[in-house]
Design a protein around this motif. Structure first.
Motif, short mmCIF file in Angstrom:
data_model
loop_
_atom_site.label_atom_id
_atom_site.label_comp_id
_atom_site.label_asym_id
_atom_site.label_seq_id
_atom_site.Cartn_x
_atom_site.Cartn_y
_atom_site.Cartn_z
N GLY A 29 0.83 -1.19 0.00
CA GLY A 29 0.00 0.00 0.00
C GLY A 29 0.87 1.24 0.00
N PHE A 30 0.45 2.24 -0.78
CA PHE A 30 1.07 3.56 -0.78
C PHE A 30 0.12 4.45 0.01
CE2 PHE A 30 2.31 1.31 -4.59
CZ PHE A 30 3.64 1.65 -4.81
N SER A 31 0.49 4.84 1.20
CA SER A 31 -0.44 5.51 2.09
C SER A 31 -0.82 6.89 1.58
CB SER A 31 0.14 5.63 3.50
OG SER A 31 1.26 6.50 3.51
N ALA A 32 -2.09 7.27 1.81
CA ALA A 32 -2.54 8.64 1.64
C ALA A 32 -2.36 9.34 2.99
CB ALA A 32 -3.98 8.66 1.17
N ARG A 33 -2.89 10.55 3.13
CA ARG A 33 -2.68 11.26 4.39
C ARG A 33 -3.91 11.26 5.29
NH1 ARG A 33 -0.83 17.23 3.21
NH2 ARG A 33 -0.93 17.28 5.49
N THR A 239 1.88 14.10 -6.32
CA THR A 239 1.64 14.38 -4.91
C THR A 239 1.46 15.87 -4.63
OG1 THR A 239 4.05 14.18 -4.65
CG2 THR A 239 2.72 12.31 -3.95
N CYS A 240 2.16 16.71 -5.38
CA CYS A 240 2.06 18.15 -5.15
C CYS A 240 0.70 18.69 -5.63
CB CYS A 240 3.20 18.87 -5.84
SG CYS A 240 3.37 20.62 -5.36
N CYS A 241 0.23 18.21 -6.77
CA CYS A 241 -1.09 18.62 -7.26
C CYS A 241 -2.21 18.10 -6.34
CB CYS A 241 -1.32 18.07 -8.66
SG CYS A 241 -0.43 18.90 -9.98
N ASN A 242 -1.93 17.03 -5.63
CA ASN A 242 -2.95 16.37 -4.80
C ASN A 242 -2.54 16.34 -3.34
OD1 ASN A 242 -4.95 15.08 -6.91
ND2 ASN A 242 -2.88 14.72 -7.70
N ARG A 243 -2.06 17.49 -2.84
CA ARG A 243 -1.54 17.49 -1.46
C ARG A 243 -2.62 17.42 -0.39
NH1 ARG A 243 -0.10 22.48 -3.67
NH2 ARG A 243 -0.86 24.36 -2.62
N GLU A 244 -3.88 17.51 -0.77
CA GLU A 244 -4.93 17.23 0.19
C GLU A 244 -5.06 15.72 0.43
OE1 GLU A 244 -6.65 16.57 -3.74
OE2 GLU A 244 -5.40 18.18 -2.91
N THR A 245 -4.50 14.93 -0.49
CA THR A 245 -4.56 13.47 -0.39
C THR A 245 -3.22 12.86 -0.02
OG1 THR A 245 -6.30 13.45 -2.08
CG2 THR A 245 -5.20 11.36 -1.64
N PHE A 246 -2.11 13.46 -0.49
CA PHE A 246 -0.77 12.94 -0.22
C PHE A 246 0.13 14.05 0.33
CE2 PHE A 246 -2.50 10.31 -3.64
CZ PHE A 246 -2.30 9.03 -3.14
N PHE A 247 1.09 13.66 1.16
CA PHE A 247 2.05 14.64 1.66
C PHE A 247 2.96 15.10 0.52
CE2 PHE A 247 1.19 12.17 5.61
CZ PHE A 247 0.72 13.22 6.39
N SER A 248 3.26 16.40 0.51
CA SER A 248 4.12 16.97 -0.52
C SER A 248 5.10 17.94 0.13
CB SER A 248 3.30 17.71 -1.58
OG SER A 248 4.14 18.43 -2.46
N TYR A 249 6.38 17.62 0.05
CA TYR A 249 7.41 18.46 0.63
C TYR A 249 7.42 19.84 -0.02
CZ TYR A 249 11.97 19.67 2.65
OH TYR A 249 12.99 20.28 3.35
N ARG A 250 7.34 19.86 -1.34
CA ARG A 250 7.33 21.15 -2.05
C ARG A 250 6.02 21.89 -1.83
NH1 ARG A 250 10.86 22.48 -7.28
NH2 ARG A 250 12.83 21.66 -6.48
N GLY A 251 4.94 21.16 -1.94
CA GLY A 251 3.63 21.80 -1.81
C GLY A 251 3.38 22.36 -0.43
#
Length: 268
Positions: A29-33, A239-251
């Protein structure tokens, strides 16, 4: 090949997976946030102990995520990721190294391989590229963390080579899954970084910036290493476009949690 499904686990956490690998006996699994107990910038399913989150919350998040994948969180094997090209072999005796403490990890590395059944391996990400390699004939699993530095050092191809050397894996037999990570639409780099990649992977935007495609770079390296193009799967998720779902260091401007890739081989 685009094949990636986002789902809610039994423990209430959200994660993505590749159905082809699940059907082949690779728990992963690739975890979401969503679905954890951390707060502030780590809300809510931060799975990394090396950020400034509360350890007890991270361990509870790991427990929830592992339960949703039918894994034992206490058996997790993790490493200290250093944006390099070192690959470590995990054996059954290594179970639990890094499960509860960053100080107790297996070692410094950016990739893990194993042929041990039901031994869960873990890698952590926030924009870097998660790579999951599986050899269905030799029953070997490989995980890699490929940021731009690791990609420039061909961490995925080195993982594949270590699988060959250790277990007799043939690259043409392997599947490669490329998980959610930052895409070129959100990943601008300078000339010093862009010059380390093939021209096809770096698109010039102006005098000082290039858009870097780490997914393509890792795909090309895998093919050069012998993986068949039709056995490479990509999530297609930035991940940056979808940072409400995945963590994004840049975002999130460098203050954020980490998603994880947990994977293990099912007992046959």
């Amino acid at each position: 090949m685009r094949e990636f499904s986002l789902m809610q686990g039994e423990a209430g956490v959200w994660y993505g997976a590749f159905p082809t690998l699940l059907a082949a006996g690779v728990r992963h699994g690739f975890s979401a946030r969503m679905g954890g107990c951390s707060d502030s910038q780590y809300a809510s399913l931060n799975l990394a102990l090396h950020v400034d989150d509360v350890n007890e919350r991270v361990l509870e998040n790991r427990r929830r995520f592992a339960v949703s994948l039918q894994m034992d969180a206490a058996a997790l094997v993790a490493v200290n990721q250093i944006h390099g090209d070192r690959v470590l072999v995990a054996a059954q005796d290594d179970a639990g190294k890094g499960a509860f403490s960053q100080a107790a990890v297996l070692g410094d590395a950016d990739a893990l391989i194993t042929d041990a059944a039901e031994l869960p391996l873990a890698m952590f990400f926030a924009d870097c590229v998660p790579l999951l390699l599986y050899d269905p004939l030799c029953k070997v699993l490989g995980l890699a963390h490929a940021g731009w530095k690791g990609t420039a050092q061909e961490i995925g191809r080195r993982t594949l080579k270590r699988m060959q050397e250790t277990y007799g894996t043939k690259p043409e037999d392997c599947w490669l899954a490329i998980g959610p990570s930052i895409h070129p639409c959100c990943y601008q780099v300078g000339a010093a970084v862009a010059q380390q990649f093939p021209a096809a992977c770096a698109t010039r935007q102006n005098e000082s910036e290039w858009q870097l495609d780490l997914q393509l770079a890792n795909r090309l390296q895998a093919i050069a290493g012998g993986v068949r193009p039709d056995r490479i799967m990509e999530s297609g998720v930035c991940t940056c476009c979808n940072r409400e779902t995945f963590f994004s260091y840049r975002g999130d401007n460098g203050r954020t949690g980490r998603m994880a890739l947990f994977a293990s081989l099912q007992e046959v």
